[in-house]
Enzyme design. Structure first.
Site, mmCIF file in Angstrom:
data_model
loop_
_atom_site.group_PDB
_atom_site.id
_atom_site.type_symbol
_atom_site.label_atom_id
_atom_site.label_comp_id
_atom_site.label_asym_id
_atom_site.label_seq_id
_atom_site.Cartn_x
_atom_site.Cartn_y
_atom_site.Cartn_z
ATOM 1 N N ARG A 15 0.701 -1.113 -0.054
ATOM 2 C CA ARG A 15 0.095 0.082 0.155
ATOM 3 C C ARG A 15 0.886 1.173 -0.146
ATOM 4 O O ARG A 15 1.906 1.210 0.563
ATOM 5 C CB ARG A 15 -0.786 -0.010 1.152
ATOM 6 C CG ARG A 15 -1.921 1.298 1.178
ATOM 7 C CD ARG A 15 -2.707 1.150 2.611
ATOM 8 N NE ARG A 15 -3.510 2.417 2.387
ATOM 9 C CZ ARG A 15 -4.212 2.974 3.445
ATOM 10 N NH1 ARG A 15 -3.794 2.367 4.748
ATOM 11 N NH2 ARG A 15 -5.101 3.914 3.431
ATOM 12 N N HIS A 16 0.348 2.312 -0.578
ATOM 13 C CA HIS A 16 1.112 3.507 -0.825
ATOM 14 C C HIS A 16 1.480 3.975 0.662
ATOM 15 O O HIS A 16 0.918 3.753 1.624
ATOM 16 C CB HIS A 16 0.354 4.602 -1.523
ATOM 17 C CG HIS A 16 -0.940 4.954 -1.138
ATOM 18 N ND1 HIS A 16 -1.151 5.815 -0.090
ATOM 19 C CD2 HIS A 16 -2.198 4.459 -1.449
ATOM 20 C CE1 HIS A 16 -2.314 5.960 0.159
ATOM 21 N NE2 HIS A 16 -3.096 5.178 -0.594
ATOM 22 N N GLU A 91 -6.899 2.864 -6.856
ATOM 23 C CA GLU A 91 -7.845 2.700 -5.614
ATOM 24 C C GLU A 91 -9.298 2.385 -6.217
ATOM 25 O O GLU A 91 -9.637 2.885 -7.537
ATOM 26 C CB GLU A 91 -7.865 3.836 -4.727
ATOM 27 C CG GLU A 91 -8.713 3.564 -3.641
ATOM 28 C CD GLU A 91 -8.476 2.279 -2.896
ATOM 29 O OE1 GLU A 91 -8.791 1.478 -3.044
ATOM 30 O OE2 GLU A 91 -8.355 2.597 -1.380
ATOM 31 N N GLY A 159 -5.533 0.615 -0.224
ATOM 32 C CA GLY A 159 -6.066 0.063 0.682
ATOM 33 C C GLY A 159 -7.296 -1.090 0.285
ATOM 34 O O GLY A 159 -6.962 -2.291 0.383
#
Length: 215
Positions: A15-16, A91, A159
């Site tokens: 995840r970023h 996302e 996420g």
């Protein structure tokens, strides 16, 4: 994380790092919000952590949104690999909710918001995508770029997108595990999947955050 077996094929899902919207609890979706200073530090810390474990990437695929792209570039500088970005790894698109505080949406659209955040995979924001649809597009990308023997593919995404993908890959019930929050990735949290050529998952370490300070 155990040292990598050079003969094994791996997919590492990341995840970023943190953004201002994460900090302010605003809904991001496809909004292109950059990493903040903390997020930049998290990305660098993860890169050093994976490098210290002996991870070397062959390919790094990221969402084309800047927060994921910048996280992937920090990884590439430390663990190598050819980095490419793809809209398919974005996302979930959250339509009319994007840019708004989560709490405001929860008050204004209480029933729909409660259904979505309770983990209904077929629920979507007005004009948005469902988690099931996001998982399907993520899965199609990963299947199309499945690593070969001894290869490591790093996927840097978001996420909900990552949790939707894992639900498909591991054949988990999205809503049950969403409610538990067990496998939701923190900013720069990561999962390591040992994979075979037949698209089987042979081992998994999920939602790792050992490079981050405890909450």
């Amino acid at each position: 994380m155990t040292p990598p077996d050079p003969a094994a094929a791996r997919i590492i899902l990341v995840r970023h790092g943190q953004t201002a919207h994460n900090l302010e609890r605003r809904i991001q979706g496809h909004s292109d919000i950059p990493l903040d200073e903390t997020g930049q530090g998290q990305a660098a810390q993860l890169a050093r952590h994976l490098g210290a474990q002996g991870v070397r990437a062959d390919r790094i695929h990221s969402s084309d949104l800047s927060r994921a792209y910048a996280t992937a570039e920090a990884l590439r500088a430390e663990i190598g690999g050819v980095h490419e970005s793809f809209p398919a790894l974005r996302e979930i698109f959250l339509g009319d909710w994007e840019g708004q505080p989560i709490d405001d949406v929860s008050l204004r659209e209480a029933a729909l918001s409660a259904q979505f955040w309770d983990g209904d995979p077929e629920c979507c924001a007005p004009g948005g995508e469902t988690p099931a649809a996001v998982g399907a597009r993520m899965l199609a990308h990963v299947y199309a770029h499945w690593p070969g023997e001894g290869e490591t593919l790093v996927v840097v995404s978001h996420g909900i997108a990552l949790w939707s993908l894992l639900s498909h890959l591991l054949e988990l019930d999205y809503q049950t595990h969403w409610r538990g929050g067990t496998y939701m990735h923190r900013n720069t949290g990561y999962s390591v999947l040992e994979v075979g050529p037949d698209r089987q998952i042979r081992g998994a370490r999920l939602a790792q955050a050992d490079h981050l300070p405890p909450r």
